[in-house]
Design a protein around this motif. Structure first.
Motif, PDB file in Angstrom:
ATOM      1  N   ALA A   1      48.440  36.162  70.250  1.00  0.00           N
ATOM      2  CA  ALA A   1      47.545  35.319  69.449  1.00  0.00           C
ATOM      3  C   ALA A   1      47.607  35.695  67.975  1.00  0.00           C
ATOM      4  CB  ALA A   1      46.113  35.447  69.969  1.00  0.00           C
ATOM      5  N   PHE A   2      47.617  36.988  67.696  1.00  0.00           N
ATOM      6  CA  PHE A   2      47.662  37.456  66.310  1.00  0.00           C
ATOM      7  C   PHE A   2      49.013  37.157  65.674  1.00  0.00           C
ATOM      8  CE2 PHE A   2      48.738  41.003  63.401  1.00  0.00           C
ATOM      9  CZ  PHE A   2      47.840  40.726  62.387  1.00  0.00           C
ATOM     10  N   LEU A   3      50.095  37.473  66.371  1.00  0.00           N
ATOM     11  CA  LEU A   3      51.433  37.266  65.809  1.00  0.00           C
ATOM     12  C   LEU A   3      51.725  35.788  65.592  1.00  0.00           C
ATOM     13  CD1 LEU A   3      53.500  39.904  67.818  1.00  0.00           C
ATOM     14  CD2 LEU A   3      52.574  40.090  65.499  1.00  0.00           C
ATOM     15  N   ASP A   4      51.194  34.918  66.453  1.00  0.00           N
ATOM     16  CA  ASP A   4      51.384  33.479  66.252  1.00  0.00           C
ATOM     17  C   ASP A   4      50.721  33.004  64.967  1.00  0.00           C
ATOM     18  OD1 ASP A   4      52.852  33.216  68.542  1.00  0.00           O
ATOM     19  OD2 ASP A   4      51.251  32.347  69.759  1.00  0.00           O
ATOM     20  N   ALA A   5      49.519  33.519  64.681  1.00  0.00           N
ATOM     21  CA  ALA A   5      48.817  33.133  63.455  1.00  0.00           C
ATOM     22  C   ALA A   5      49.575  33.617  62.224  1.00  0.00           C
ATOM     23  CB  ALA A   5      47.396  33.691  63.466  1.00  0.00           C
ATOM     24  N   VAL A   6      50.082  34.854  62.264  1.00  0.00           N
ATOM     25  CA  VAL A   6      50.846  35.395  61.133  1.00  0.00           C
ATOM     26  C   VAL A   6      52.141  34.609  60.937  1.00  0.00           C
ATOM     27  CG1 VAL A   6      52.054  37.422  60.252  1.00  0.00           C
ATOM     28  CG2 VAL A   6      49.851  37.688  61.386  1.00  0.00           C
TER      29      VAL A   6
ATOM     30  N   SER B   1      55.724  33.092  49.010  1.00  0.00           N
ATOM     31  CA  SER B   1      56.002  31.776  48.438  1.00  0.00           C
ATOM     32  C   SER B   1      56.875  31.907  47.189  1.00  0.00           C
ATOM     33  CB  SER B   1      54.680  31.093  48.065  1.00  0.00           C
ATOM     34  OG  SER B   1      54.154  31.655  46.867  1.00  0.00           O
ATOM     35  N   PRO B   2      57.442  30.797  46.715  1.00  0.00           N
ATOM     36  CA  PRO B   2      58.189  30.845  45.453  1.00  0.00           C
ATOM     37  C   PRO B   2      57.311  31.216  44.260  1.00  0.00           C
ATOM     38  CG  PRO B   2      58.729  28.857  46.708  1.00  0.00           C
ATOM     39  CD  PRO B   2      57.565  29.485  47.384  1.00  0.00           C
ATOM     40  N   ARG B   3      55.993  31.220  44.450  1.00  0.00           N
ATOM     41  CA  ARG B   3      55.064  31.562  43.377  1.00  0.00           C
ATOM     42  C   ARG B   3      54.726  33.057  43.354  1.00  0.00           C
ATOM     43  NH1 ARG B   3      52.029  27.081  41.540  1.00  0.00           N
ATOM     44  NH2 ARG B   3      52.678  25.116  42.519  1.00  0.00           N
ATOM     45  N   TRP B   4      55.437  33.879  44.089  1.00  0.00           N
ATOM     46  CA  TRP B   4      55.057  35.281  44.271  1.00  0.00           C
ATOM     47  C   TRP B   4      54.922  36.043  42.958  1.00  0.00           C
ATOM     48  CZ3 TRP B   4      58.279  39.059  42.415  1.00  0.00           C
ATOM     49  CH2 TRP B   4      59.594  38.676  42.100  1.00  0.00           C
TER      50      TRP B   4
ATOM     51  N   SER C   1      53.413  32.519  57.689  1.00  0.00           N
ATOM     52  CA  SER C   1      54.697  32.826  57.060  1.00  0.00           C
ATOM     53  C   SER C   1      55.541  31.572  56.892  1.00  0.00           C
ATOM     54  CB  SER C   1      55.456  33.863  57.901  1.00  0.00           C
ATOM     55  OG  SER C   1      54.698  35.049  58.045  1.00  0.00           O
ATOM     56  N   ARG C   2      55.534  30.692  57.890  1.00  0.00           N
ATOM     57  CA  ARG C   2      56.308  29.454  57.797  1.00  0.00           C
ATOM     58  C   ARG C   2      55.742  28.529  56.727  1.00  0.00           C
ATOM     59  NH1 ARG C   2      59.514  27.846  62.170  1.00  0.00           N
ATOM     60  NH2 ARG C   2      58.867  25.679  61.879  1.00  0.00           N
ATOM     61  N   ALA C   3      54.416  28.501  56.597  1.00  0.00           N
ATOM     62  CA  ALA C   3      53.781  27.619  55.611  1.00  0.00           C
ATOM     63  C   ALA C   3      53.907  28.159  54.188  1.00  0.00           C
ATOM     64  CB  ALA C   3      52.308  27.427  55.953  1.00  0.00           C
ATOM     65  N   ALA C   4      54.192  29.449  54.051  1.00  0.00           N
ATOM     66  CA  ALA C   4      54.187  30.073  52.728  1.00  0.00           C
ATOM     67  C   ALA C   4      55.211  29.461  51.789  1.00  0.00           C
ATOM     68  CB  ALA C   4      54.444  31.577  52.872  1.00  0.00           C
TER      69      ALA C   4
ATOM     70  N   VAL D   1      45.562  27.621  59.442  1.00  0.00           N
ATOM     71  CA  VAL D   1      45.861  28.865  60.145  1.00  0.00           C
ATOM     72  C   VAL D   1      44.537  29.417  60.662  1.00  0.00           C
ATOM     73  CG1 VAL D   1      46.797  31.197  59.970  1.00  0.00           C
ATOM     74  CG2 VAL D   1      47.840  29.321  58.655  1.00  0.00           C
ATOM     75  N   THR D   2      44.378  29.436  61.973  1.00  0.00           N
ATOM     76  CA  THR D   2      43.147  29.944  62.584  1.00  0.00           C
ATOM     77  C   THR D   2      43.399  31.337  63.128  1.00  0.00           C
ATOM     78  OG1 THR D   2      42.487  27.691  63.188  1.00  0.00           O
ATOM     79  CG2 THR D   2      41.351  29.511  64.289  1.00  0.00           C
TER      80      THR D   2
END
Length: 340
Positions: free
Chosen positions: A13-18, A52-55, A22-25, A173-174
């Motif tokens: 559950a935790f790794l799926d949220a992370v 993200s590209p804004r890092w 990461s994919r949305a970043a 992201v929940t």
């Protein structure tokens, strides 16, 4: 990340949220982070920024619950000199400060309707207008917002704008609460325990005994990872070095000597006099037992809310309910919109 907290966990559950974060970043889209207190919402927001590209740009944070309604718009959008009492000079808002980076809005659900309307325009058009100015300023920042509320329910009750929710919820992201992160409690406990043992100068980390670990795994953790860290660190520093830790105290306020003050008697916050009593009209005759019981329950809730000045936590304590039990009862009787 330049902070003392890290992502620790191995549950699915935790790794799926992370992984979802990461994919949305990499996308230049707004993201909503939902989770109970202490689940790591700000850590996820920082991950969204740094991956993200804004890092290399700024990461600006605003806690919407920390400011009164009269100041939230000035903080977000800035103001010109003389725009209101005390505005002696012009000031850029958080949107301008986050130009080229990420703006993290924590406790989004507490934002006033006026601020929501202006936020919608800023997200929609990429423009903000300082208070007291008629000139729009172009800004380029990504919005990441967090809350522990169920925003669609707030939309239904009229407390949150549906169009703003549509704009902000490109990805949601929940974060799972700790009680649903199977196998993560021993991992987190060991991490926080080792770190605290090093801080207090222990030469060796003895770990937790079976009694202590059983208590940790069986606890509900309403405060999630933040609460777990406090419990573990408190247990380590109080324990004798060299022995496996086998005693856990979840409530630091537990004491036979704790004072019986106003907090222990929530009903005292209400107005004195006869209003303290719950006024319930007896109905000895009824043809619908279930409906009569529900009507009686609703009147009890209404009277208790009024007596406790519509403070939900005080009302829950006055009725010997948990906060979640009270919220469920208020929702059942459509009283959530009458608690403020």
């Amino acid at each position: 990340m330049d902070r003392d907290q890290k992502f620790i966990g191995e549950s699915t559950a935790f790794l799926d949220a992370v992984e979802r974060a990461s994919r949305a970043a990499t996308l230049n889209r707004p993201v909503l982070v939902i989770g109970e207190r202490g689940t790591g919402k700000e850590l996820i927001a920082e991950r969204l920024h740094h991956l993200s590209p804004r890092w290399a740009g700024p990461f600006i944070t605003l806690n919407c619950a920390a400011l009164p309604e009269t100041l939230i718009e000035a903080e977000l959008f800035g103001h010109e000199a003389g725009a209101f009492t005390g505005a002696t000079k012009a000031r850029a808002g958080r949107f301008e400060e986050a130009d080229g980076g990420t703006l993290f809005l924590d406790e989004l659900a507490t934002m006033s309707s006026g601020a929501q309307e202006r936020l919608l325009r800023a997200v929609e058009y990429g423009e903000v207008t300082r208070i007291g100015s008629s000139r729009s300023i172009r800004v380029d920042c990504r919005i990441v917002a967090a809350t522990n509320e169920h925003l669609p329910a707030l939309v239904e009750s009229g407390r949150f704008r549906a169009d703003l929710l549509d704009r902000l919820s490109f990805e949601v992201v929940t974060l799972p609460p700790l009680r649903h992160r199977e196998g993560d409690i021993p991992v987190l406990a060991d991490f926080f325990g080792r770190r605290m043992a090093a801080e207090v100068g222990w030469e060796r980390w003895p770990g937790f005994g079976p009694k202590a670990m059983g208590a940790l795994v069986g606890y509900e953790w309403p405060g999630n990872v933040r609460e777990l860290r406090n419990v573990i660190e408190r247990a380590v520093y109080r324990w004798e070095e060299g022995k496996a830790i086998d005693a856990i105290e979840f409530d630091p306020f537990a004491s036979p000597y704790r004072p019986r003050g106003a907090a222990a008697k929530p009903a005292m916050t209400a107005e004195p006099g006869p209003a303290q009593a719950v006024a319930v009209v007896e109905e000895p005759e009824t043809s619908d037992f279930k409906a009569a019981c529900e009507a009686y329950e609703k009147r009890l809730l209404e009277a208790a809310l009024k007596r406790c000045r519509f403070n939900q936590r005080t009302t829950a304590a006055a009725l010997s309910l948990t906060y979640d039990q009270l919220r469920h009862a208020l929702k059942k009787h459509a009283l959530l919109d009458r608690t403020s």
